[in-house]
Design a protein around this motif. Structure first.
Motif, mmCIF file in Angstrom:
data_model
loop_
_atom_site.group_PDB
_atom_site.id
_atom_site.type_symbol
_atom_site.label_atom_id
_atom_site.label_comp_id
_atom_site.label_asym_id
_atom_site.label_seq_id
_atom_site.Cartn_x
_atom_site.Cartn_y
_atom_site.Cartn_z
ATOM 1 N N TYR A 158 0.860 -1.187 0.000
ATOM 2 C CA TYR A 158 0.000 0.000 0.000
ATOM 3 C C TYR A 158 0.892 1.231 0.000
ATOM 4 N N PHE A 159 0.837 2.020 -1.066
ATOM 5 C CA PHE A 159 1.640 3.243 -1.102
ATOM 6 C C PHE A 159 0.971 4.339 -0.270
ATOM 7 N N ASP A 160 1.769 5.054 0.516
ATOM 8 C CA ASP A 160 1.221 6.113 1.379
ATOM 9 C C ASP A 160 0.705 7.283 0.548
ATOM 10 N N PHE A 161 1.289 7.463 -0.635
ATOM 11 C CA PHE A 161 0.829 8.487 -1.580
ATOM 12 C C PHE A 161 1.159 7.956 -2.964
ATOM 13 N N ILE A 162 0.629 8.627 -3.984
ATOM 14 C CA ILE A 162 0.811 8.093 -5.348
ATOM 15 C C ILE A 162 2.234 8.356 -5.823
ATOM 16 N N THR A 163 2.913 7.291 -6.238
ATOM 17 C CA THR A 163 4.273 7.424 -6.752
ATOM 18 C C THR A 163 4.417 6.619 -8.048
ATOM 19 N N VAL A 164 4.835 7.316 -9.087
ATOM 20 C CA VAL A 164 5.024 6.685 -10.395
ATOM 21 C C VAL A 164 6.163 5.670 -10.315
ATOM 22 N N GLY A 165 7.324 6.149 -9.854
ATOM 23 C CA GLY A 165 8.495 5.275 -9.793
ATOM 24 C C GLY A 165 8.268 4.103 -8.848
ATOM 25 N N GLY A 166 7.626 4.349 -7.713
ATOM 26 C CA GLY A 166 7.359 3.287 -6.740
ATOM 27 C C GLY A 166 6.453 2.220 -7.344
ATOM 28 N N THR A 167 5.429 2.647 -8.086
ATOM 29 C CA THR A 167 4.492 1.692 -8.697
ATOM 30 C C THR A 167 5.230 0.814 -9.711
ATOM 31 N N ILE A 168 6.069 1.459 -10.547
ATOM 32 C CA ILE A 168 6.786 0.684 -11.577
ATOM 33 C C ILE A 168 7.771 -0.281 -10.900
ATOM 34 N N ASN A 169 8.468 0.196 -9.888
ATOM 35 C CA ASN A 169 9.437 -0.671 -9.208
ATOM 36 C C ASN A 169 8.754 -1.844 -8.502
ATOM 37 N N ALA A 170 7.556 -1.602 -7.974
ATOM 38 C CA ALA A 170 6.822 -2.706 -7.314
ATOM 39 C C ALA A 170 6.452 -3.771 -8.353
ATOM 40 N N MET A 171 6.088 -3.332 -9.570
ATOM 41 C CA MET A 171 5.778 -4.319 -10.634
ATOM 42 C C MET A 171 7.043 -5.102 -10.993
ATOM 43 N N PHE A 172 8.167 -4.378 -11.112
ATOM 44 C CA PHE A 172 9.411 -5.053 -11.498
ATOM 45 C C PHE A 172 9.817 -6.107 -10.460
ATOM 46 N N ALA A 173 9.750 -5.730 -9.183
ATOM 47 C CA ALA A 173 10.230 -6.657 -8.149
ATOM 48 C C ALA A 173 9.292 -7.849 -7.989
ATOM 49 N N SER A 174 8.010 -7.656 -8.333
ATOM 50 C CA SER A 174 7.056 -8.746 -8.072
ATOM 51 C C SER A 174 6.789 -9.627 -9.289
ATOM 52 N N VAL A 175 7.241 -9.202 -10.479
ATOM 53 C CA VAL A 175 6.827 -9.908 -11.695
ATOM 54 C C VAL A 175 7.308 -11.360 -11.713
ATOM 55 N N LYS A 176 8.447 -11.622 -11.043
ATOM 56 C CA LYS A 176 8.944 -13.010 -10.985
ATOM 57 C C LYS A 176 8.929 -13.556 -9.554
ATOM 58 N N SER A 177 8.142 -12.924 -8.685
ATOM 59 C CA SER A 177 8.094 -13.403 -7.289
ATOM 60 C C SER A 177 7.140 -14.599 -7.200
ATOM 61 N N LYS A 178 7.032 -15.155 -5.986
ATOM 62 C CA LYS A 178 6.107 -16.298 -5.812
ATOM 63 C C LYS A 178 4.745 -15.778 -5.371
ATOM 64 N N GLY A 179 3.684 -16.170 -6.083
ATOM 65 C CA GLY A 179 2.339 -15.824 -5.623
ATOM 66 C C GLY A 179 1.864 -14.466 -6.097
ATOM 67 N N LEU A 180 0.878 -13.936 -5.358
ATOM 68 C CA LEU A 180 0.139 -12.748 -5.799
ATOM 69 C C LEU A 180 0.568 -11.503 -5.024
ATOM 70 N N THR A 181 0.859 -10.436 -5.769
ATOM 71 C CA THR A 181 1.141 -9.131 -5.156
ATOM 72 C C THR A 181 0.007 -8.188 -5.519
ATOM 73 N N ILE A 182 -0.478 -7.446 -4.531
ATOM 74 C CA ILE A 182 -1.531 -6.466 -4.802
ATOM 75 C C ILE A 182 -0.973 -5.083 -4.471
ATOM 76 N N ILE A 183 -0.863 -4.245 -5.499
ATOM 77 C CA ILE A 183 -0.305 -2.896 -5.312
ATOM 78 C C ILE A 183 -1.487 -1.936 -5.201
ATOM 79 N N GLU A 184 -1.629 -1.303 -4.029
ATOM 80 C CA GLU A 184 -2.765 -0.399 -3.829
ATOM 81 C C GLU A 184 -2.315 1.045 -3.797
ATOM 82 N N ASN A 185 -3.231 1.946 -4.209
ATOM 83 C CA ASN A 185 -2.932 3.369 -4.367
ATOM 84 C C ASN A 185 -1.825 3.537 -5.423
ATOM 85 N N ALA A 186 -1.952 2.740 -6.480
ATOM 86 C CA ALA A 186 -0.959 2.762 -7.571
ATOM 87 C C ALA A 186 -1.139 4.012 -8.432
#
Ligand code: EPU
Length: 428
Positions: A158-186
């Protein structure tokens, strides 16, 4: 040192082609590291930020070839170490993307604290919060960020505020992780969707990009693809404003008009005519420009990256306009330069009060950052007399061949190399 010399007052007319989006390209070029096979990227803008990205890839061991100035082939398979060369990382903000990307591929990354436009303090605490949620630990050693995870496990971020770079980095780090990641306030910017489309084309499972909840289900393998980067929303907006400022008539091609809606709406409020077609917009202005009030917001609001350019236009509009931009601390640094050209602007904290004047006058000025530089070009194109813009390396981080594109539209702009105070030579 190179400068732009603009002899202002010529209405822009004709057609201009918009290049690929800088902020999508810097993320996507870097993200080829996540791919398990070679990739081909098309519509990569030929700007210094993408050149730095490809240099980083090469220095890390990737094979990078340009088949033409906007098409890149990248084979990332020989990259062995999750370390970005310090001196290159420090030259651009987007180097923070290597943290998420290398974490995704190697479960570890070393990246010097990113540089880029000096828009004030630009922390990456939200990026780190996302990595921590996926199981990574972080430390900073001598100005270099080190993140490491034994395993990356999907989680809720859950992002405390909207961040472009943070949202993209969260996708990058989770794309090959195990299971489901839910990015909120993207964040919902067009380039967030483009990065997700690129990853999905390679076989990722990302849903919801472009809304404020993005779901990423980790995958093991990403296959090689050919991918075309979206057109640059901000470059397009910059030419839209330049057309209006010079009372011109310009067809701006290779755009996604939907991405330009907030810019179009503000220009229309000012009395500018904007016609929308499938993949182009025509901007023309012949009557007086009217004041308007603008507040920057994350997408789909009016972008902070267009605030300096629109403010430059408002300096020659009838009446008093109020521009509020609180996304970064330092987004009004161009105001002092516009004042040298006769603009009447007062800044109080995050608010600029712009009293329109009839005409700006050419003057020697300096680009203080990328979009500030774009604002000065617009001011110079509309002004009486000669404007000399220094520190144009800021502008060339993000605008492909801006001088050549403007010359095609009828502007009198030259890129010159100033050797000393009294000798001017033409530059390439
Ligand atoms: N922020 C934090 N902590 C974080 C992340 C962001 O405090 O961990 C703050 C920032 O300091 C800022 C605000 O949150 O005050 C928004 O920052 P965001 O993360 O959204 O911006 P960014 O990813 O650093 C990108 C673009 C910028 C653009 C902004 C906002 C790239 C490479 N850069 O920066 O583009 O202004 O989003 O839309 O995508 C430009 O192209 O000229 C440019 C500066």
């Amino acid at each position: 040192m190179f400068k732009y010399i603009i002899n202002g007052g010529k209405p822009l007319s004709g057609e201009v082609n918009i290049s690929g989006a800088k902020n999508a390209a810097v993320a996507i070029v870097a993200a080829t590291i996540l791919c398990d096979e070679p990739c081909i990227l098309e519509n990569v803008p030929d700007i210094s930020d993408t050149a730095i990205c490809s240099k980083i890839l090469k220095e890390m061991g990737a094979e990078v070839k340009y088949t033409n100035k906007n098409t890149m082939y990248v084979d990332p398979r020989n990259i062995r170490n999750p370390v970005v060369p310090d001196e290159l990382a420090r030259t651009m903000r987007a180097s923070s993307y290597f943290l998420g990307i290398l974490l995704g591929r190697f479960h570890e990354a070393f990246v010097a604290m990113p540089g880029g436009c000096d828009l004030g303090d630009r922390p990456i605490d939200q990026h780190i919060k996302a990595f921590n949620a996926l199981g990574a630990k972080d430390e900073i050693v001598n100005g270099t960020v080190h993140v490491k995870a034994d395993d990356l496990i999907g989680n809720q971020i859950y992002f405390d505020f909207i961040t472009v770079g943070g949202t993209i980095n969260a996708m990058f780090a989770s794309v090959k992780s195990k299971g489901l990641t839910i990015i909120e306030n993207a964040a919902k910017e067009p380039h967030i969707v483009d990065v997700a489309n690129f990853l999905n084309s390679m076989g990722a499972d990302i849903r919801g990009a472009g809304t404020d909840v993005i779901k990423v289900r980790g995958v093991d393998y990403l296959k090689g693809i050919t991918y075309g980067i979206i057109p640059d929303q901000i470059e397009a907006g910059t030419y839209m404003v330049a057309a209006a400022a010079t009372k011109g008539n310009v067809l701006i091609k290779n755009v996604i008009p939907k991405h330009l809606e907030s810019i179009t709406a503000n220009l229309r409020k000012m009395g500018v005519t904007v016609e929308e077609f499938d993949e182009s917009v025509r901007v023309s202005a012949d009557g007086p420009l009217m004041k308007t009030n603008v507040k920057t917001m994350p997408h789909p609001g009016f972008p902070t990256d267009m605030q300096p350019q629109l403010s430059a236009l408002l300096t020659i509009a009838d009446g008093t306009s109020i521009v509020t931009d609180d996304i970064f601390d330092n987004r009004f640094r161009y105001v002092g330069e516009l004042r040298k050209m006769g603009a009447d602007i007062t800044v109080k904290d995050k608010v600029a009060i712009i009293q329109g004047v009839e005409k700006l006058k050419g003057a020697p000025v300096k680009a203080t950052d990328l979009r500030a530089g774009a604002a000065l070009i617009i001011a110079g194109l509309s002004a009486d007399g000669v404007t000399e813009i220094g520190d144009i390396y800021h502008i060339e981080r993000g605008y492909e061949c801006v001088d050549e594109k403007l010359v095609e539209l009828g502007a009198d702009i030259k890129r010159v190399y100033i050797q000393s105070k009294d000798s001017i030579a033409m530059g390439g």
